[in-house]
Design a protein around this motif. Structure first.
Motif, short mmCIF file in Angstrom:
data_model
loop_
_atom_site.label_atom_id
_atom_site.label_comp_id
_atom_site.label_asym_id
_atom_site.label_seq_id
_atom_site.Cartn_x
_atom_site.Cartn_y
_atom_site.Cartn_z
N LEU A 4 0.84 -1.20 0.00
CA LEU A 4 0.00 0.00 0.00
C LEU A 4 0.87 1.25 0.00
O LEU A 4 0.61 2.19 -0.73
CB LEU A 4 -0.93 0.00 1.22
N ALA A 5 1.93 1.25 0.81
CA ALA A 5 2.82 2.41 0.86
C ALA A 5 3.44 2.69 -0.50
O ALA A 5 3.53 3.84 -0.93
CB ALA A 5 3.90 2.20 1.91
N ALA A 6 3.83 1.64 -1.19
CA ALA A 6 4.42 1.81 -2.52
C ALA A 6 3.40 2.40 -3.49
O ALA A 6 3.72 3.26 -4.31
CB ALA A 6 4.95 0.48 -3.04
N ARG A 7 2.15 1.94 -3.40
CA ARG A 7 1.11 2.46 -4.29
C ARG A 7 0.81 3.93 -3.98
O ARG A 7 0.56 4.71 -4.88
CB ARG A 7 -0.16 1.62 -4.20
N ILE A 8 0.84 4.29 -2.70
CA ILE A 8 0.58 5.69 -2.34
C ILE A 8 1.72 6.57 -2.84
O ILE A 8 1.49 7.65 -3.37
CB ILE A 8 0.37 5.84 -0.83
N GLU A 18 -8.91 3.46 -6.75
CA GLU A 18 -8.42 2.14 -6.36
C GLU A 18 -7.89 2.13 -4.93
O GLU A 18 -7.83 1.07 -4.30
CB GLU A 18 -7.31 1.67 -7.30
N LEU A 19 -7.49 3.27 -4.41
CA LEU A 19 -6.87 3.31 -3.08
C LEU A 19 -7.80 2.87 -1.95
O LEU A 19 -7.35 2.14 -1.06
CB LEU A 19 -6.29 4.70 -2.80
N ARG A 39 -8.70 -2.87 18.81
CA ARG A 39 -8.74 -1.50 18.31
C ARG A 39 -9.67 -1.42 17.12
O ARG A 39 -9.69 -2.30 16.27
CB ARG A 39 -7.35 -1.02 17.92
N ALA A 40 -10.43 -0.37 17.06
CA ALA A 40 -11.40 -0.21 15.97
C ALA A 40 -10.77 0.52 14.80
O ALA A 40 -9.95 1.42 14.97
CB ALA A 40 -12.60 0.58 16.47
N VAL A 41 -11.15 0.10 13.63
CA VAL A 41 -10.78 0.82 12.42
C VAL A 41 -11.95 1.74 12.13
O VAL A 41 -13.07 1.30 11.94
CB VAL A 41 -10.53 -0.15 11.25
N VAL A 42 -11.69 3.03 12.17
CA VAL A 42 -12.77 4.01 12.03
C VAL A 42 -12.91 4.47 10.58
O VAL A 42 -11.98 4.38 9.80
CB VAL A 42 -12.51 5.24 12.93
N PRO A 43 -14.09 4.95 10.25
CA PRO A 43 -14.26 5.52 8.91
C PRO A 43 -13.31 6.71 8.73
O PRO A 43 -12.96 7.39 9.69
CB PRO A 43 -15.71 6.00 8.90
N ALA A 44 -12.90 6.93 7.52
CA ALA A 44 -11.97 8.02 7.25
C ALA A 44 -12.28 8.64 5.90
O ALA A 44 -12.91 8.03 5.05
CB ALA A 44 -10.54 7.49 7.26
N SER A 45 -11.84 9.87 5.77
CA SER A 45 -11.93 10.52 4.47
C SER A 45 -10.52 10.61 3.91
O SER A 45 -9.56 10.81 4.64
CB SER A 45 -12.54 11.92 4.61
N VAL A 46 -10.41 10.42 2.62
CA VAL A 46 -9.12 10.47 1.94
C VAL A 46 -9.19 11.58 0.92
O VAL A 46 -10.14 11.67 0.15
CB VAL A 46 -8.82 9.12 1.24
N ARG A 47 -8.18 12.44 0.93
CA ARG A 47 -8.14 13.50 -0.08
C ARG A 47 -6.71 13.65 -0.56
O ARG A 47 -5.76 13.30 0.13
CB ARG A 47 -8.69 14.81 0.47
N PHE A 48 -6.58 14.13 -1.76
CA PHE A 48 -5.27 14.30 -2.38
C PHE A 48 -4.93 15.78 -2.39
O PHE A 48 -5.74 16.62 -2.78
CB PHE A 48 -5.29 13.75 -3.81
N VAL A 53 -1.21 12.21 -0.01
CA VAL A 53 -2.51 11.65 0.34
C VAL A 53 -2.76 12.01 1.80
O VAL A 53 -1.93 11.74 2.67
CB VAL A 53 -2.54 10.12 0.17
N ARG A 54 -3.90 12.61 2.11
CA ARG A 54 -4.27 12.98 3.48
C ARG A 54 -5.44 12.11 3.91
O ARG A 54 -6.46 12.05 3.23
CB ARG A 54 -4.68 14.45 3.57
N VAL A 55 -5.29 11.44 5.04
CA VAL A 55 -6.35 10.59 5.60
C VAL A 55 -6.76 11.18 6.93
O VAL A 55 -5.93 11.43 7.80
CB VAL A 55 -5.86 9.13 5.78
N THR A 56 -8.06 11.41 7.10
CA THR A 56 -8.59 11.99 8.31
C THR A 56 -9.68 11.09 8.86
O THR A 56 -10.59 10.69 8.13
CB THR A 56 -9.18 13.39 8.04
N ALA A 57 -9.59 10.74 10.16
CA ALA A 57 -10.63 9.93 10.78
C ALA A 57 -11.92 10.72 10.85
O ALA A 57 -11.91 11.93 11.11
CB ALA A 57 -10.21 9.51 12.18
#
Length: 59
Positions: A4-8, A18-19, A39-48, A53-57
């Protein structure tokens, strides 16, 4: 995770739509490898922003 890191890092070569699927696969792998991890995986928003790439919970 490394895949995933390589794709980002190569975000210019990857379709942004695809991300989220890549992240979902990563979460599924985490759940399979660590079934007792509470630990819970929370919903997040992804923006470029440019080449980043910025990911915000999302609460």
């Amino acid at each position: 995770m490394q895949e995933l890191a390589a794709r980002i890092r190569a975000v210019d070569e990857v379709e942004p739509r695809e991300l989220p699927a890549d992240v979902e696969r990563l979460i599924a792998s985490k759940d399979a490898l660590f079934p007792h991890d509470q630990r819970a995986v929370v919903p997040a928003s992804v923006r470029f922003e440019g080449s980043e790439v910025r990911v915000t919970a999302v609460p």
